[in-house]
Scaffold this active site. Structure first.
Site, PDB file in Angstrom:
ATOM      1  N   PHE A   1      -7.424   7.099  64.627  1.00 41.83           N
ATOM      2  CA  PHE A   1      -8.735   7.637  64.282  1.00 41.83           C
ATOM      3  C   PHE A   1      -9.506   8.137  65.505  1.00 41.83           C
ATOM      4  O   PHE A   1     -10.722   8.298  65.449  1.00 41.83           O
ATOM      5  CB  PHE A   1      -9.549   6.572  63.548  1.00 41.83           C
ATOM      6  CG  PHE A   1      -8.881   6.080  62.293  1.00 41.83           C
ATOM      7  CD1 PHE A   1      -8.891   6.856  61.141  1.00 41.83           C
ATOM      8  CD2 PHE A   1      -8.221   4.868  62.265  1.00 41.83           C
ATOM      9  CE1 PHE A   1      -8.269   6.418  59.988  1.00 41.83           C
ATOM     10  CE2 PHE A   1      -7.593   4.426  61.117  1.00 41.83           C
ATOM     11  CZ  PHE A   1      -7.610   5.196  59.972  1.00 41.83           C
TER      12      PHE A   1
ATOM     13  N   HIS B   1      -0.855   7.951  61.823  1.00 39.62           N
ATOM     14  CA  HIS B   1      -0.822   6.673  62.534  1.00 39.62           C
ATOM     15  C   HIS B   1       0.377   6.535  63.468  1.00 39.62           C
ATOM     16  O   HIS B   1       0.560   5.481  64.080  1.00 39.62           O
ATOM     17  CB  HIS B   1      -0.824   5.522  61.525  1.00 39.62           C
ATOM     18  CG  HIS B   1      -1.999   5.532  60.607  1.00 39.62           C
ATOM     19  ND1 HIS B   1      -3.279   5.267  61.033  1.00 39.62           N
ATOM     20  CD2 HIS B   1      -2.090   5.807  59.280  1.00 39.62           C
ATOM     21  CE1 HIS B   1      -4.114   5.361  60.009  1.00 39.62           C
ATOM     22  NE2 HIS B   1      -3.422   5.700  58.940  1.00 39.62           N
TER      23      HIS B   1
END
Length: 241
Positions: A1, A44
Site C-alpha cells: 500500500f 502484494h
C-alpha cells in the site's frame, strides 16, 4: 500500500532536510513487506525498492538474513533521515544466528558472502538465497564466484562491486524486480561506466519479466528467477555462450 502514501514519502519526508537547509530531521523508519513466492497476488508481491531507491533523501535497506535484519534495523532506528526497511515475505520464516546485544550494520556496506574467481554475482534480498544454491551446484564443477549481497540499495556499496569485478572480469546481477529501471540496471550501468576495462564479457542481468507478479502458483514460479536459471546463465556466461 505504499502507493497510497507515496506523496508523504516522496514529496515530504524525503525532502525535509534539503528544504530546510539541513536544520530539519526526519528520523522515521517505514517497514514494508514485499516480494513474490507466497501467492499474494500482483499488489502484494511487488518489489518496490527500485522506485524508492530512485528518491533522493530516502535510505533503503533490503536484508536477506536474520542477522542483517537486526543490524540494519538498528542502524535505521538511529538514523536521522527517513529509512524504508523492506522485508521479503518469503524470508520471514528463515532462521539463522543473530548477534546478541548492541549490533548495527552501517548503511552502504555490502556483504561479501563468498569469494571466487570466475564471476561476480550481486544478489538482492531473497535472490541471495537462490544465488547461494546455484553457486553450491556450480562449485561441484570447480566454478567459483564472488557473491555480494548489497544489503542497502541507497546508499549502494558500488566500491565493493567494482573491486570484485576488477578481480573476476564478469558480472551477474540477480534481482527479483522487473528489468526496466531496476537495481540490476543501475548496477550494470555503474559498472559499465566505471569498470568497463575489467569486463571480459557482457554484463548479465537476471530479473523477473516486465510484468506484474502473477497470482497462480505455477506462473509465479516461472516469474521469479530460480536457482536453476541462475546456475544456467552463469554457466553460459563463463563458457562464452
Amino acid at each position: 500500500f505504499v502507493g497510497v502514501c507515496f506523496d508523504q514519502i516522496y514529496n515530504q519526508a524525503a525532502k525535509f532536510r534539503y528544504m530546510f537547509g539541513g536544520k530539519a530531521r526526519t528520523p522515521m523508519v517505514i517497514r514494508m513487506s514485499m516480494g513474490a513466492g507466497m501467492n499474494a497476488g500482483p499488489q502484494h508481491s511487488q518489489t518496490v525498492y527500485p522506485m524508492l531507491t530512485a528518491v533522493p533523501g530516502l535510505k533503503v535497506a533490503v536484508p536477506s538474513t536474520p542477522a542483517d535484519a537486526k543490524g540494519l534495523l538498528t542502524t535505521a532506528i538511529r538514523d536521522d533521515d527517513p529509512v524504508v526497511f523492506l522485508e521479503h515475505k518469503a524470508l520471514y520464516a528463515r532462521k539463522g544466528d543473530v548477534p546478541e546485544g548492541n549490533y548495527a550494520i552501517p548503511f552502504g556496506e555490502a556483504s561479501l558472502v563468498r569469494e571466487g574467481s570466475d564471476a561476480t554475482v550481486v544478489a538482492i534480498a531473497r535472490m541471495r538465497i537462490f544465488a547461494e544454491r546455484a553457486l553450491d551446484s556450480l562449485a561441484e564443477d570447480g566454478i567459483t564466484c564472488d557473491l555480494i549481497d548489497p544489503r542497502t540499495t541507497s546508499p549502494l556499496d558500488d566500491e565493493l562491486i567494482l573491486e570484485s569485478v576488477a578481480n573476476t572480469g564478469r558480472l551477474v546481477i540477480v534481482d527479483e524486480s522487473p528489468p526496466r529501471c531496476s537495481i540490476a540496471a543501475d548496477i550494470a550501468g555503474q559498472v559499465a561506466q566505471n569498470g568497463f576495462e575489467h569486463l571480459k564479457a557482457p554484463i548479465v542481468q537476471i530479473t523477473a519479466p516486465h510484468a506484474p507478479p502473477p497470482f497462480a502458483r505455477e506462473l509465479e514460479r516461472a516469474y521469479v528467477p530460480s536457482p536453476g536459471r541462475i546456475e544456467s546463465e552463469i554457466r553460459a556466461l563463463i563458457a562464452g555462450r
